[in-house]
Scaffold this motif. Sequence first.
Motif, PDB file in Angstrom:
ATOM      1  N   CYS A   1      -2.866  -2.136   9.470  1.00 47.02           N
ATOM      2  CA  CYS A   1      -1.475  -2.053   9.024  1.00 47.02           C
ATOM      3  C   CYS A   1      -0.468  -2.460  10.089  1.00 47.02           C
ATOM      4  N   ILE A   2      -0.933  -2.638  11.344  1.00 48.43           N
ATOM      5  CA  ILE A   2      -0.036  -3.116  12.394  1.00 48.43           C
ATOM      6  C   ILE A   2      -0.314  -4.573  12.758  1.00 48.43           C
ATOM      7  N   GLY A   3      -1.098  -5.264  11.929  1.00 45.79           N
ATOM      8  CA  GLY A   3      -1.261  -6.702  12.071  1.00 45.79           C
ATOM      9  C   GLY A   3      -2.379  -7.170  12.977  1.00 45.79           C
ATOM     10  N   THR A   4      -3.305  -6.302  13.359  1.00 48.36           N
ATOM     11  CA  THR A   4      -4.457  -6.704  14.168  1.00 48.36           C
ATOM     12  C   THR A   4      -5.568  -7.205  13.251  1.00 48.36           C
ATOM     13  N   MET A   5      -6.176  -8.342  13.611  1.00 50.84           N
ATOM     14  CA  MET A   5      -7.125  -8.994  12.702  1.00 50.84           C
ATOM     15  C   MET A   5      -8.520  -9.126  13.302  1.00 50.84           C
ATOM     16  N   LEU A   6      -9.500  -8.965  12.414  1.00 47.83           N
ATOM     17  CA  LEU A   6     -10.886  -9.364  12.670  1.00 47.83           C
ATOM     18  C   LEU A   6     -11.222 -10.458  11.673  1.00 47.83           C
ATOM     19  N   LEU A   7     -11.860 -11.542  12.148  1.00 46.81           N
ATOM     20  CA  LEU A   7     -12.138 -12.683  11.268  1.00 46.81           C
ATOM     21  C   LEU A   7     -13.440 -13.352  11.658  1.00 46.81           C
ATOM     22  N   TYR A   8     -14.381 -13.351  10.724  1.00 42.93           N
ATOM     23  CA  TYR A   8     -15.660 -14.028  10.894  1.00 42.93           C
ATOM     24  C   TYR A   8     -15.857 -15.058   9.772  1.00 42.93           C
ATOM     25  N   TYR A   9     -16.706 -16.037  10.071  1.00 44.36           N
ATOM     26  CA  TYR A   9     -17.282 -16.869   9.009  1.00 44.36           C
ATOM     27  C   TYR A   9     -18.717 -16.393   8.845  1.00 44.36           C
ATOM     28  N   ILE A  10     -19.035 -15.858   7.675  1.00 39.97           N
ATOM     29  CA  ILE A  10     -20.318 -15.197   7.452  1.00 39.97           C
ATOM     30  C   ILE A  10     -21.151 -16.016   6.468  1.00 39.97           C
ATOM     31  N   GLU A  11     -22.316 -16.441   6.921  1.00 37.14           N
ATOM     32  CA  GLU A  11     -23.221 -17.240   6.085  1.00 37.14           C
ATOM     33  C   GLU A  11     -24.358 -16.401   5.516  1.00 37.14           C
ATOM     34  N   ASP A  12     -24.773 -15.384   6.232  1.00 39.08           N
ATOM     35  CA  ASP A  12     -25.802 -14.457   5.750  1.00 39.08           C
ATOM     36  C   ASP A  12     -25.341 -13.056   6.116  1.00 39.08           C
TER      37      ASP A  12
ATOM     38  N   VAL B   1       0.848  -1.197   0.000  1.00 38.68           N
ATOM     39  CA  VAL B   1       0.000   0.000   0.000  1.00 38.68           C
ATOM     40  C   VAL B   1       0.880   1.242   0.000  1.00 38.68           C
ATOM     41  N   ASP B   2       0.719   2.082  -1.019  1.00 38.57           N
ATOM     42  CA  ASP B   2       1.334   3.412  -1.048  1.00 38.57           C
ATOM     43  C   ASP B   2       0.314   4.366  -0.441  1.00 38.57           C
ATOM     44  N   ASP B   3       0.530   4.730   0.796  1.00 41.97           N
ATOM     45  CA  ASP B   3      -0.526   5.325   1.613  1.00 41.97           C
ATOM     46  C   ASP B   3      -0.101   6.683   2.176  1.00 41.97           C
ATOM     47  N   GLN B   4      -1.034   7.301   2.843  1.00 34.46           N
ATOM     48  CA  GLN B   4      -0.831   8.554   3.564  1.00 34.46           C
ATOM     49  C   GLN B   4      -1.966   8.656   4.581  1.00 34.46           C
ATOM     50  N   TYR B   5      -1.810   9.502   5.599  1.00 37.01           N
ATOM     51  CA  TYR B   5      -2.821   9.656   6.644  1.00 37.01           C
ATOM     52  C   TYR B   5      -3.089   8.312   7.334  1.00 37.01           C
TER      53      TYR B   5
ATOM     54  N   PRO C   1       0.888   0.641  18.385  1.00 32.81           N
ATOM     55  CA  PRO C   1      -0.184   1.351  17.682  1.00 32.81           C
ATOM     56  C   PRO C   1       0.271   2.703  17.133  1.00 32.81           C
ATOM     57  N   ILE C   2      -0.541   3.243  16.205  1.00 29.31           N
ATOM     58  CA  ILE C   2      -0.297   4.565  15.637  1.00 29.31           C
ATOM     59  C   ILE C   2      -1.467   5.447  16.070  1.00 29.31           C
ATOM     60  N   THR C   3      -1.287   6.149  17.165  1.00 27.58           N
ATOM     61  CA  THR C   3      -2.375   6.972  17.708  1.00 27.58           C
ATOM     62  C   THR C   3      -2.399   8.360  17.088  1.00 27.58           C
ATOM     63  N   GLU C   4      -1.238   8.843  16.665  1.00 27.71           N
ATOM     64  CA  GLU C   4      -1.175  10.110  15.945  1.00 27.71           C
ATOM     65  C   GLU C   4      -0.977   9.808  14.469  1.00 27.71           C
ATOM     66  N   GLU C   5      -1.905  10.234  13.671  1.00 29.31           N
ATOM     67  CA  GLU C   5      -1.906   9.905  12.248  1.00 29.31           C
ATOM     68  C   GLU C   5      -0.603  10.330  11.577  1.00 29.31           C
ATOM     69  N   ILE C   6      -0.057   9.423  10.774  1.00 33.13           N
ATOM     70  CA  ILE C   6       1.144   9.724   9.987  1.00 33.13           C
ATOM     71  C   ILE C   6       0.680  10.379   8.689  1.00 33.13           C
ATOM     72  N   THR C   7       0.977  11.641   8.520  1.00 31.35           N
ATOM     73  CA  THR C   7       0.436  12.381   7.383  1.00 31.35           C
ATOM     74  C   THR C   7       1.372  12.401   6.178  1.00 31.35           C
ATOM     75  N   THR C   8       2.605  11.954   6.356  1.00 30.14           N
ATOM     76  CA  THR C   8       3.543  11.923   5.234  1.00 30.14           C
ATOM     77  C   THR C   8       3.339  10.654   4.414  1.00 30.14           C
ATOM     78  N   PRO C   9       3.580  10.706   3.105  1.00 28.92           N
ATOM     79  CA  PRO C   9       3.423   9.509   2.277  1.00 28.92           C
ATOM     80  C   PRO C   9       4.356   8.383   2.731  1.00 28.92           C
ATOM     81  N   MET C  10       3.857   7.162   2.659  1.00 27.71           N
ATOM     82  CA  MET C  10       4.648   6.009   3.064  1.00 27.71           C
ATOM     83  C   MET C  10       4.123   4.765   2.356  1.00 27.71           C
ATOM     84  N   THR C  11       4.975   3.755   2.268  1.00 22.81           N
ATOM     85  CA  THR C  11       4.582   2.456   1.717  1.00 22.81           C
ATOM     86  C   THR C  11       4.643   1.427   2.835  1.00 22.81           C
TER      87      THR C  11
END
Length: 224
Positions: free
Chosen positions: A104-115, A63-67, A146-156
């Motif tokens: 982006c720091i590796g925390t996951m949410l995972l469900y098995y969704i049927e409906d 991801v070439d990201d910002q904010y 964690p990143i509590t203060e948003e990184i506003t500079t471009p980053m990958t």
Amino acid sequence: MMKYIIHKTEAKPSFAGEWDSPIWRQAETLQVEHFHPQSSNHHPQTQAKVLYDDNNLYVLFRVDDQYVRAVHTGYQELVCQDSCVEFFVQPDPHKGYLNFEINCIGTMLLYYIEDATRTADGFEKYTSVPKELTQNMTMFHSIPGPITEEITTPMTWYLEYNIPFALLEAYLVPLHQAAGTTWRGNFFKCADHCSHPHWVSWSPIGEALNFHQPKYFGILEFGL
């Protein structure tokens, strides 16, 4: 309909985010580039690659990201609010799907969704995947948190992980991943609570701002 070929690898990736390594050069690159109109003017370039072997899928995002922001650190927290990439996979179109949502720091949410019909507490029919079923997943993330203060500079940033077929088989039996087999799925990038929110998919999702629409999933074909 979008289509992606998942090639087979004889060697496991190193889980170091090595996008151009010999192993990951075997994989085709897909573009997550269909932005929903409700997105801000920040349009990060998001790419993904997928490989497989006899026991796992391997997924790598770039991801070439910002904010960039990521405050959720606990399993099954609402990581879609952070700078997040997602992979929804449906091996059988007549059954449910699993949504691997990882910030982006590796925390996951995972469900098995049927409906996936929305309800006050989530979905009409879904199962929260127990953490112990994910114990054989390896996760690499290039950003500490964690990143509590948003990184506003471009980053990958990079996120890389495996999905054991045994995890999928806890909900979907039997699995078939021989060459020529097709599954369904989609890839996403979002950042709901960042200063420049956006929602982008590999396979377009239509007018509604809702990633949970299996009818719009693309084709994932297992190759050689």
